[in-house]
Design a protein around this motif. Structure first.
Motif, mmCIF file in Angstrom:
data_model
loop_
_atom_site.group_PDB
_atom_site.id
_atom_site.type_symbol
_atom_site.label_atom_id
_atom_site.label_comp_id
_atom_site.label_asym_id
_atom_site.label_seq_id
_atom_site.Cartn_x
_atom_site.Cartn_y
_atom_site.Cartn_z
ATOM 1 N N GLY A 85 -0.035 9.385 11.649
ATOM 2 C CA GLY A 85 1.137 9.601 10.818
ATOM 3 C C GLY A 85 2.144 8.468 10.942
ATOM 4 N N TYR A 86 2.843 8.204 9.833
ATOM 5 C CA TYR A 86 3.901 7.192 9.817
ATOM 6 C C TYR A 86 5.010 7.715 8.907
ATOM 7 C CZ TYR A 86 5.751 2.408 10.070
ATOM 8 O OH TYR A 86 6.528 1.298 10.319
ATOM 9 N N PRO A 87 5.806 8.658 9.439
ATOM 10 C CA PRO A 87 6.808 9.356 8.601
ATOM 11 C C PRO A 87 7.739 8.383 7.882
ATOM 12 C CG PRO A 87 6.644 10.376 10.769
ATOM 13 C CD PRO A 87 5.862 9.105 10.841
ATOM 14 N N GLY A 88 7.926 8.676 6.585
ATOM 15 C CA GLY A 88 8.839 7.894 5.776
ATOM 16 C C GLY A 88 8.269 6.654 5.150
ATOM 17 N N ALA A 89 7.057 6.247 5.546
ATOM 18 C CA ALA A 89 6.474 5.017 5.022
ATOM 19 C C ALA A 89 5.717 5.300 3.724
ATOM 20 C CB ALA A 89 5.531 4.394 6.042
ATOM 21 N N SER A 90 5.687 4.299 2.856
ATOM 22 C CA SER A 90 4.923 4.431 1.622
ATOM 23 C C SER A 90 3.440 4.241 1.899
ATOM 24 C CB SER A 90 5.399 3.391 0.604
ATOM 25 O OG SER A 90 5.137 2.078 1.100
ATOM 26 N N ALA A 91 2.609 4.531 0.901
ATOM 27 C CA ALA A 91 1.162 4.389 1.081
ATOM 28 C C ALA A 91 0.788 2.933 1.340
ATOM 29 C CB ALA A 91 0.427 4.916 -0.152
ATOM 30 N N GLU A 92 1.453 1.989 0.637
ATOM 31 C CA GLU A 92 1.149 0.577 0.850
ATOM 32 C C GLU A 92 1.543 0.140 2.258
ATOM 33 O OE1 GLU A 92 2.768 1.850 -1.646
ATOM 34 O OE2 GLU A 92 1.444 1.489 -3.380
ATOM 35 N N GLU A 93 2.668 0.614 2.735
ATOM 36 C CA GLU A 93 3.117 0.247 4.075
ATOM 37 C C GLU A 93 2.202 0.842 5.136
ATOM 38 O OE1 GLU A 93 7.308 -0.019 6.605
ATOM 39 O OE2 GLU A 93 7.170 1.211 4.793
ATOM 40 N N VAL A 94 1.743 2.092 4.908
ATOM 41 C CA VAL A 94 0.811 2.718 5.843
ATOM 42 C C VAL A 94 -0.490 1.914 5.919
ATOM 43 C CG1 VAL A 94 -0.636 4.756 6.232
ATOM 44 C CG2 VAL A 94 1.767 5.036 5.615
ATOM 45 N N GLU A 95 -0.980 1.483 4.759
ATOM 46 C CA GLU A 95 -2.225 0.712 4.743
ATOM 47 C C GLU A 95 -2.062 -0.629 5.453
ATOM 48 O OE1 GLU A 95 -5.449 -1.117 1.522
ATOM 49 O OE2 GLU A 95 -3.538 -0.257 0.844
ATOM 50 N N TYR A 96 -0.940 -1.321 5.189
ATOM 51 C CA TYR A 96 -0.760 -2.671 5.719
ATOM 52 C C TYR A 96 -0.446 -2.660 7.210
ATOM 53 C CZ TYR A 96 1.294 -7.299 6.372
ATOM 54 O OH TYR A 96 1.581 -8.550 6.852
ATOM 55 N N ARG A 97 0.369 -1.727 7.686
ATOM 56 C CA ARG A 97 0.866 -1.779 9.060
ATOM 57 C C ARG A 97 0.064 -0.900 10.028
ATOM 58 N NH1 ARG A 97 7.129 -1.560 9.917
ATOM 59 N NH2 ARG A 97 6.324 -2.518 11.851
ATOM 60 N N VAL A 98 -0.653 0.110 9.507
ATOM 61 C CA VAL A 98 -1.349 1.054 10.404
ATOM 62 C C VAL A 98 -2.854 1.046 10.169
ATOM 63 C CG1 VAL A 98 -1.524 3.445 11.152
ATOM 64 C CG2 VAL A 98 0.707 2.512 10.531
ATOM 65 N N ILE A 99 -3.282 1.321 8.958
ATOM 66 C CA ILE A 99 -4.706 1.548 8.687
ATOM 67 C C ILE A 99 -5.524 0.268 8.847
ATOM 68 C CG2 ILE A 99 -6.378 2.309 6.977
ATOM 69 C CD1 ILE A 99 -4.658 4.535 8.140
ATOM 70 N N THR A 100 -5.083 -0.830 8.226
ATOM 71 C CA THR A 100 -5.860 -2.072 8.301
ATOM 72 C C THR A 100 -6.011 -2.585 9.728
ATOM 73 O OG1 THR A 100 -5.189 -2.669 6.053
ATOM 74 C CG2 THR A 100 -6.027 -4.439 7.451
ATOM 75 N N PRO A 101 -4.950 -2.637 10.545
ATOM 76 C CA PRO A 101 -5.166 -3.058 11.948
ATOM 77 C C PRO A 101 -6.111 -2.146 12.721
ATOM 78 C CG PRO A 101 -2.839 -3.177 11.362
ATOM 79 C CD PRO A 101 -3.525 -2.479 10.242
ATOM 80 N N SER A 119 -5.163 5.926 2.602
ATOM 81 C CA SER A 119 -3.740 5.764 2.907
ATOM 82 C C SER A 119 -2.926 6.602 1.934
ATOM 83 C CB SER A 119 -3.323 4.289 2.804
ATOM 84 O OG SER A 119 -4.073 3.488 3.702
ATOM 85 N N SER A 120 -1.940 7.286 2.450
ATOM 86 C CA SER A 120 -1.063 8.124 1.637
ATOM 87 C C SER A 120 0.354 8.009 2.191
ATOM 88 C CB SER A 120 -1.539 9.574 1.660
ATOM 89 O OG SER A 120 -1.601 10.045 2.993
ATOM 90 N N PRO A 121 1.348 8.460 1.461
ATOM 91 C CA PRO A 121 2.717 8.401 1.995
ATOM 92 C C PRO A 121 2.839 9.158 3.324
ATOM 93 C CG PRO A 121 2.762 8.829 -0.349
ATOM 94 C CD PRO A 121 1.329 8.909 0.068
ATOM 95 N N SER A 122 3.417 8.524 4.285
ATOM 96 C CA SER A 122 3.705 9.092 5.617
ATOM 97 C C SER A 122 2.469 9.261 6.497
ATOM 98 C CB SER A 122 4.435 10.439 5.499
ATOM 99 O OG SER A 122 5.676 10.273 4.842
ATOM 100 N N GLY A 123 1.352 8.700 6.135
ATOM 101 C CA GLY A 123 0.190 8.830 7.013
ATOM 102 C C GLY A 123 -1.093 8.389 6.358
#
Length: 565
Positions: A85-101, A119-123
């Motif tokens: 989860g990444y509360p408050g983040a957009s789907a693009e931000e979740v993909e770039y900062r969490v999922i891809t790494p 990737s979806s909003p907040s997670g």
């Protein structure tokens, strides 16, 4: 004057026959016995041979009873879900900062075949698929360890990733649907949650999922004007509710030879309890939740729906009538790995019947809407019937084309070989499914070849009558032993490469070459041990009868003083 040869100097028919047999005996017995002949001779008069037949049949019956029955073979394809989860983040931000790494990190794990991500909003979610045959526990451990090693690289605000293994056994084996003419979704959900606790206790159950219905919940509607008037925020009210809804053990005490457990705190059990929660202080007076919000005893927002509708075939399924249209709740039960689905479903059926009354009220009905055990049993029984039909067809063919004695040998050889193969399949770890049983049906036509070749050659040598029955049987077996071994291993060498196919089809189709090859090996062993033992006892009466008839004929000819064959 010509001399007429005297009939006294001419050899009689008995002498000619005796000379022929002696010559044939000398020719056949001149060669040294091979391994097949020595093996057959050891079992011809052994008292262990009939015991081996009985033990093999009992072992096969035991294997059928204890081997789990399934529709399809078990395929070990570990799949791991990683939820972050990444509360408050957009789907693009979740993909770039969490999922891809995380994807790049997980690709470093050994035996990882594919990685899928969403990737979806907040997670987001990552699905890690390993190579077929990878140990599921090791796969989950590797994923968890790899993620923990990079925990310090996660962006601020991201939650701790959750690692959740998935296996083929997560698919429900049985589903029970609760419904009632007067029961609503909230009551059905309450009963289903209680029934879930009872079903989870069963030793063969891995997990139970409840689908549908609405859980009881207290609905809190805040009044923003009152919150501002009392200087209370929604976050402050939420934290206050959370701090009141807890209960912890505080120890125990002994009173009158009884141990009493002491707990501190309590859970909120009704809307009235929630209304009495203190959310702040204003003007020296406590502010209760009911002062800034409206609290109602309601249900939570449903995540899924289950509805029961019936048609004209409802009475065939045990329902009273057609046209039922009511809300329902389903409990999906998954079995533990290696568990016999048929036995588990039978146990759960009896267990649910016992819970009617203590857990399930009389106004709620239980309908079994999925029964993997019944379908697996139906498929396995169908193939077992085909196996029996194929055996009968082969026996009848032997009777018609050869004789009843050869057919009698096949009647014993096929069940013994199949029983040993089923036992070997159980020890190999395979289940009774459509693929493993198809392998046996497929191999019936070729596993009788060894016995037919051996028995037919023994019968041919008995017709020649060149020696006593034991000697004839031994050398007849030895004569075709090496070709039979060669033919058997030629078939096995053609089947075994199929066992090394990679990918999903490899373990799915592997029972066919493994079981068929095992059947061929057992048929070879049976042809060298049990088949000669049976043939000796079946053909010896015919041999003795022909010998007696031949001796009677020779004695008659000798008394008459002329040769007549």
């Amino acid at each position: 004057m010509t001399d007429t040869p005297s009939t006294e100097n001419r050899p009689t028919a008995a002498e000619l026959e005796r000379d022929r047999r002696d010559a044939l005996r000398l020719k056949i017995t001149r060669r040294k016995l091979g391994p097949s002949g020595r093996l057959g001779r050891a079992f011809l008069d052994s008292k262990l041979t009939p015991l081996i037949i009985v033990a093999s049949l009992l072992l096969g019956a035991f294997a059928i009873m204890v081997t789990p029955s399934e529709e399809e073979p078990q395929i070990n394809v570990p799949m791991i879900d990683v939820l972050v989860g990444y509360p408050g983040a957009s789907a693009e931000e979740v993909e770039y900062r969490v999922i891809t790494p995380l994807e790049k990190l997980l690709y470093e794990i050994e035996n990882v075949e594919y990685i899928y991500s969403t990737s979806s909003p907040s997670g987001g979610m990552i699905i890690v698929r390993f190579l077929v045959g990878t140990d599921p526990d090791q796969a989950a451990l590797r994923v968890h360890t790899k993620i923990q090693s990079a925990a310090d690289e996660m962006p601020p605000g991201a939650t701790q990733p959750i690692v959740k293994p998935r296996t083929i056994d997560d698919v429900p084996s049985v589903a029970y649907t609760l419904w009632g003419e007067e029961a609503d979704g909230q009551e059905l959900r309450r009963v289903a949650d209680e029934l879930k606790v009872e079903l989870t206790r069963h030793p063969r159950v891995a997990q139970v999922s409840v689908i549908g219905g609405q859980r009881r919940a207290a609905r809190v509607d805040f009044d923003t004007q009152k919150l501002s008037a009392f200087n209370v925020s929604i976050l402050q009210a939420y934290q206050a509710i959370e701090s009141f809804n807890w209960r912890l053990p505080a120890g125990s005490t002994s009173v009158a030879d009884q141990e009493i457990t002491v707990d501190v705190g309590q859970f909120l059990t009704s809307a009235a309890d929630v209304a009495q929660v203190i959310v702040g202080v204003y003007g020296g007076k406590p502010i209760y939740l009911k002062d800034v919000a409206t609290i109602n005893d309601a249900t939570e927002e449903p995540a899924d729906y289950v509805w029961l509708g019936t048609g004209p075939a409802a009475p065939e399924k045990g329902l009273k009538r057609a046209g039922i249209d009511r809300p329902a709740v389903t409990l999906a039960v998954a079995k533990k790995p290696g568990t016999n689905a048929v036995d588990m479903v039978s146990d759960l059926d009896r267990y649910v019947d016992r819970l009617k009354g203590p857990v399930i009220p009389s106004n709620i009905n239980v309908l079994k809407t999925r029964d993997y055990g019944a379908t697996a049993k139906e498929k396995s029984n169908e193939l077992l019937h085909h196996l029996l039909s194929a055996t009968i067809a082969v026996v009848l063919l032997m009777w018609v084309t050869l004789s009843r004695r050869e057919a009698a040998v096949v009647v014993v050889v096929i069940p013994v070989t199949l029983a040993l193969t089923l036992a070997a399949s159980y020890f190999f770890g395979y289940t009774l499914n459509r693929i493993s049983l198809f392998a046996l049906v497929f191999s019936i036509g070729i596993l009788v070849d060894d016995a037919i070749v051996v028995v037919e050659n023994i019968h041919r040598h008995f017709k020649l009558k060149w020696g006593e029955p034991h000697q004839v049987t031994t050398y007849a077996l030895d004569e075709v032993g090496n070709p039979t071994i060669l033919a058997t291993f030629a078939i096995i060498s053609a089947l075994m490469p199929l066992a090394f196919v990679r990918g999903l089809m490899g373990p799915y189709m592997r029972p066919i070459p493994i079981n068929a090859s095992a059947a061929m090996l057992f048929s070879l062993a049976v042809a060298f041990t049990i088949s000669p033992w049976l043939a000796l006892r079946l053909f010896r009466k015919e041999f003795d009868g022909e010998e007696k008839a031949s001796d009677d004929e020779i004695e008659f000819v000798t008394e008459e003083g002329r040769i007549s064959r």
